[in-house]
Design an enzyme around this catalytic site. Structure first.
Site, PDB file in Angstrom:
ATOM      1  CG  ASP A 165       0.524   8.833  -4.531  1.00  0.00           C
ATOM      2  OD1 ASP A 165       0.770   7.517  -4.996  1.00  0.00           O
ATOM      3  OD2 ASP A 165       1.350   9.632  -5.350  1.00  0.00           O
ATOM      4  CG  HIS A 206       2.666   0.719  -3.120  1.00  0.00           C
ATOM      5  ND1 HIS A 206       3.884   0.152  -3.437  1.00  0.00           N
ATOM      6  CD2 HIS A 206       2.287   1.287  -4.233  1.00  0.00           C
ATOM      7  CE1 HIS A 206       4.238   0.323  -4.714  1.00  0.00           C
ATOM      8  NE2 HIS A 206       3.145   1.251  -5.338  1.00  0.00           N
TER       9      HIS A 206
HETATM   10  P1  5GP Z   1       3.780   2.472  -7.947  1.00  0.00           P
HETATM   11  O1  5GP Z   1       3.943   3.185  -9.359  1.00  0.00           O
HETATM   12  O2  5GP Z   1       4.797   2.025  -7.547  1.00  0.00           O
HETATM   13  O3  5GP Z   1       2.689   1.509  -8.190  1.00  0.00           O
HETATM   14  O4  5GP Z   1       3.300   3.780  -7.035  1.00  0.00           O
HETATM   15  C1  5GP Z   1       3.981   4.171  -6.278  1.00  0.00           C
HETATM   16  C2  5GP Z   1       3.262   5.469  -5.735  1.00  0.00           C
HETATM   17  O5  5GP Z   1       3.989   6.048  -4.537  1.00  0.00           O
HETATM   18  C3  5GP Z   1       3.320   6.740  -6.808  1.00  0.00           C
HETATM   19  O6  5GP Z   1       1.920   6.866  -6.852  1.00  0.00           O
HETATM   20  C4  5GP Z   1       4.179   7.734  -6.197  1.00  0.00           C
HETATM   21  O7  5GP Z   1       3.595   9.001  -6.578  1.00  0.00           O
HETATM   22  C5  5GP Z   1       4.167   7.583  -4.886  1.00  0.00           C
HETATM   23  N1  5GP Z   1       5.167   7.846  -4.068  1.00  0.00           N
HETATM   24  C6  5GP Z   1       6.676   7.672  -4.268  1.00  0.00           C
HETATM   25  N2  5GP Z   1       7.231   8.293  -3.343  1.00  0.00           N
HETATM   26  C7  5GP Z   1       6.625   8.831  -2.253  1.00  0.00           C
HETATM   27  C8  5GP Z   1       6.649   9.422  -1.032  1.00  0.00           C
HETATM   28  O8  5GP Z   1       7.955   9.579  -0.657  1.00  0.00           O
HETATM   29  N3  5GP Z   1       5.387   9.703  -0.368  1.00  0.00           N
HETATM   30  C9  5GP Z   1       4.399   9.597  -0.862  1.00  0.00           C
HETATM   31  N4  5GP Z   1       3.460   9.976   0.086  1.00  0.00           N
HETATM   32  N5  5GP Z   1       3.898   8.884  -1.908  1.00  0.00           N
HETATM   33  C10 5GP Z   1       5.102   8.536  -2.727  1.00  0.00           C
END
Ligand code: 5GP
Ligand code: ZN
Length: 118
Positions: free
Chosen positions: A30, A98
């Site tokens: 992440d 994810h």
């Molecule tokens: P959600 O809140 O949708 O469950 O989690 C999305 C996750 O994706 C977050 O923890 C955020 O930090 C991560 N994330 C968002 N954009 C990117 C990116 O471009 N690369 C990586 N490696 N992680 C990302």
């Protein structure tokens, strides 16, 4: 899918530090870790979240990859938490399915922080 950051990672258009990859899934760290170990596993095909029409083979591949990532990251024995945020109430911020793998430090049992009522 156009303009999906995780589709771009899956296709290699955006570089990432790949931890594990096979035909169905790719795992990477992440970008904004919330634990000493905080990795993500995504399907290479775009699905919104678990409420989407995700084939059983993909669901299986995701969890098998979680197990593999835990092993690679060295948290199989110490423990890790697996989280999938689905939709607005879960605060899903990236619209591509994810699975979060989080560990590396003991966690409390409380798993949920509700947003304040406005
Ligand atoms: P959600 O809140 O949708 O469950 O989690 C999305 C996750 O994706 C977050 O923890 C955020 O930090 C991560 N994330 C968002 N954009 C990117 C990116 O471009 N690369 C990586 N490696 N992680 C990302
Ligand atoms: Zn996508």
């Amino acid at each position: 899918m156009d303009d999906c950051i995780f589709c771009k990672i899956a296709s290699g258009e955006i570089a990432t530090n790949t931890i594990f990859e096979n035909d169905e899934v790719i795992a990477f760290d992440d970008v904004s870790p919330q634990a000493p170990v905080h990795s993500l596993v995504i399907p290479k095909v775009h699905y919104f979240n678990l409420s989407d029409d995700v084939p059983a083979s993909t669901l299986s591949a995701l969890l098998l990859a979680v197990r593999e990532v835990a092993r690679i990251k060295g948290v199989s024995e110490s423990g890790y938490r697996v989280i999938v945020n689905n939709g607005p109430d879960a605060n899903q911020t990236v619209a591509h399915l994810h699975v979060h793998i989080m560990g590396g430090r003991p966690m409390s049992h409380g798993m949920v922080n509700f947003a304040r009522e406005s």
